[in-house]
Write a protein that holds these residues in place. Structure first.
Motif, PDB file in Angstrom:
ATOM      1  N   ILE A  73       0.899  -1.187   0.043  1.00 14.68           N
ATOM      2  CA  ILE A  73       0.001   0.179   0.033  1.00 14.68           C
ATOM      3  C   ILE A  73       0.876   1.319   0.061  1.00 14.68           C
ATOM      4  CG2 ILE A  73      -1.627   1.125   1.278  1.00 14.68           C
ATOM      5  CD1 ILE A  73      -2.428  -1.428   2.655  1.00 14.68           C
ATOM      6  N   ARG A  74       0.665   2.085  -0.951  1.00 15.34           N
ATOM      7  CA  ARG A  74       1.462   3.321  -1.014  1.00 15.34           C
ATOM      8  C   ARG A  74       0.778   4.392  -0.330  1.00 15.34           C
ATOM      9  NH1 ARG A  74       6.874   5.015  -2.368  1.00 15.34           N
ATOM     10  NH2 ARG A  74       6.466   7.222  -2.713  1.00 15.34           N
ATOM     11  N   LEU A 148      -7.446  11.717  -0.911  1.00 17.85           N
ATOM     12  CA  LEU A 148      -6.239  10.758  -0.466  1.00 17.85           C
ATOM     13  C   LEU A 148      -6.458   9.329  -1.225  1.00 17.85           C
ATOM     14  CD1 LEU A 148      -5.957  11.073   3.411  1.00 17.85           C
ATOM     15  CD2 LEU A 148      -4.696  12.385   1.742  1.00 17.85           C
ATOM     16  N   VAL A 149      -5.312   9.192  -2.006  1.00 19.90           N
ATOM     17  CA  VAL A 149      -5.273   7.963  -3.080  1.00 19.90           C
ATOM     18  C   VAL A 149      -4.353   6.970  -2.485  1.00 19.90           C
ATOM     19  CG1 VAL A 149      -5.048   7.280  -5.223  1.00 19.90           C
ATOM     20  CG2 VAL A 149      -6.352   9.239  -4.928  1.00 19.90           C
ATOM     21  N   PHE A 150      -4.720   5.549  -2.254  1.00 18.73           N
ATOM     22  CA  PHE A 150      -3.557   4.788  -1.807  1.00 18.73           C
ATOM     23  C   PHE A 150      -3.208   3.730  -2.983  1.00 18.73           C
ATOM     24  CE2 PHE A 150      -5.778   6.909   1.642  1.00 18.73           C
ATOM     25  CZ  PHE A 150      -4.715   6.845   2.536  1.00 18.73           C
ATOM     26  N   PRO A 151      -2.628   3.943  -3.945  1.00 19.63           N
ATOM     27  CA  PRO A 151      -2.095   2.995  -5.050  1.00 19.63           C
ATOM     28  C   PRO A 151      -1.735   1.560  -4.200  1.00 19.63           C
ATOM     29  CG  PRO A 151      -1.103   4.987  -5.492  1.00 19.63           C
ATOM     30  CD  PRO A 151      -1.546   5.090  -4.175  1.00 19.63           C
ATOM     31  N   THR A 152      -2.507   0.518  -4.736  1.00 15.21           N
ATOM     32  CA  THR A 152      -2.036  -0.499  -3.938  1.00 15.21           C
ATOM     33  C   THR A 152      -1.851  -1.773  -4.888  1.00 15.21           C
ATOM     34  OG1 THR A 152      -3.543  -0.024  -2.193  1.00 15.21           O
ATOM     35  CG2 THR A 152      -3.096  -2.353  -2.356  1.00 15.21           C
ATOM     36  N   VAL A 153      -0.851  -2.673  -4.722  1.00 13.19           N
ATOM     37  CA  VAL A 153      -0.239  -3.630  -5.647  1.00 13.19           C
ATOM     38  C   VAL A 153      -0.512  -4.953  -4.772  1.00 13.19           C
ATOM     39  CG1 VAL A 153       1.632  -4.869  -7.155  1.00 13.19           C
ATOM     40  CG2 VAL A 153       1.342  -2.277  -6.866  1.00 13.19           C
ATOM     41  N   GLN A 154      -1.439  -5.776  -5.562  1.00 13.65           N
ATOM     42  CA  GLN A 154      -1.672  -7.110  -4.934  1.00 13.65           C
ATOM     43  C   GLN A 154      -0.873  -8.225  -5.817  1.00 13.65           C
ATOM     44  OE1 GLN A 154      -5.644  -8.097  -5.706  1.00 13.65           O
ATOM     45  NE2 GLN A 154      -5.623 -10.094  -4.510  1.00 13.65           N
ATOM     46  N   THR A 155       0.100  -8.823  -5.026  1.00 15.14           N
ATOM     47  CA  THR A 155       0.775  -9.850  -5.722  1.00 15.14           C
ATOM     48  C   THR A 155       0.184 -11.255  -5.228  1.00 15.14           C
ATOM     49  OG1 THR A 155       2.690  -8.409  -5.713  1.00 15.14           O
ATOM     50  CG2 THR A 155       3.252 -10.936  -5.840  1.00 15.14           C
ATOM     51  N   CYS A 156       0.096 -12.114  -6.220  1.00 11.04           N
ATOM     52  CA  CYS A 156      -0.518 -13.275  -5.868  1.00 11.04           C
ATOM     53  C   CYS A 156       0.788 -14.584  -6.379  1.00 11.04           C
ATOM     54  CB  CYS A 156      -1.737 -13.750  -6.783  1.00 11.04           C
ATOM     55  SG  CYS A 156      -3.130 -12.541  -6.433  1.00 11.04           S
TER      56      CYS A 156
END
Length: 238
Positions: A73-74, A148-156
């Motif tokens: 979560i950025r 407010l924006v929370f760029p989120t990367v989901q790794t699988c």
């Protein structure tokens, strides 16, 4: 047809009508109340300007059908204080960066380093179709209207989903395939202290409160239906 048989048939018809109506009501409410399960979302305990808040990031699916192994979560630049909540199955790592120029927090302290992102990783992958919630305690900006924006990367285990899209040129967030979680800061709360304590919960928004009321009504209807069904069966036995 005997009188008892006629009464029994009427009772059965009444029971079926009640059950069908309750089922339809519950199905419609479920569709109305359920959140958009296809996205990674953030739910703040409060959006009041300057408040301390707990942000809940909800993940309810994998990358396609692949289990989730990591969530990064950025943190937006407007937030300078972040405290992640530890969970049993997930390791937590904070990545910091230099604040240039230095900022001053609400207590008058000079901030030269801040948490730029938080990563939750696990050796026990979250299966597709199961939900997990990740919490961050933060202090919100003082300026109401701040987005407010929370760029989120989901790794699988196989692939990843980058929830980093932000509406541009007047587009609606619902039009985005992979929207970044976010919310807008509201006006400061009057007569309250900006601190979060264990067990503190936010007051539901009016729409959510209405939904909960309808859901409770549906549950009551269903309970009445089940009670009526039991009464009908008891009468048939006696």
């Amino acid at each position: 047809m005997r009188r008892n048989d006629i009464g029994s048939a009427r009772s059965q018809r009444s029971w079926r009508v009640m059950l069908t109506g309750a089922a339809a009501l519950i199905v419609s409410l479920a569709g109305f109340a359920s959140p958009a399960g296809a996205h990674v979302t953030v739910t703040p305990s409060t959006t009041a300007a300057g408040a301390h808040a707990v942000l809940q990031f909800s993940v309810g699916h994998g990358c396609g059908n692949s289990p989730t192994t990591r969530i990064t979560i950025r943190i937006p630049a407007q937030i300078t204080a972040v405290t992640p909540t530890r969970t049993a199955l997930w390791k937590v790592a904070k990545q910091t960066e230099t604040v240039d120029p230095p900022a001053v927090d609400s207590h008058g302290n000079t901030v030269v380093q801040r948490v730029a992102s938080v990563t939750f990783s696990t050796e026990t992958p979250l299966p597709d179709g199961y939900r997990e919630v990740f919490e961050l305690a933060v202090q919100l900006p003082e300026a109401s209207g701040t987005k407010l924006v929370f760029p989120t990367v989901q790794t699988c285990e196989q692939g990843e989903s980058a929830w980093i899209e932000v509406p541009q040129d007047g587009r609606n967030v619902e039009e985005l395939e992979l929207p970044a979680p976010g919310f807008t800061i509201s006006g400061p709360a009057e007569g309250t202290h900006h601190h979060v304590t264990t067990g503190t919960t936010a007051t539901p928004a009016p729409g959510r409160a209405d939904t909960l009321t309808l859901a409770a009504l549906a549950a009551g209807v269903l309970g009445s239906v089940l009670g009526g069904a039991a009464l009908v069966r008891q009468r048939r036995r006696t």
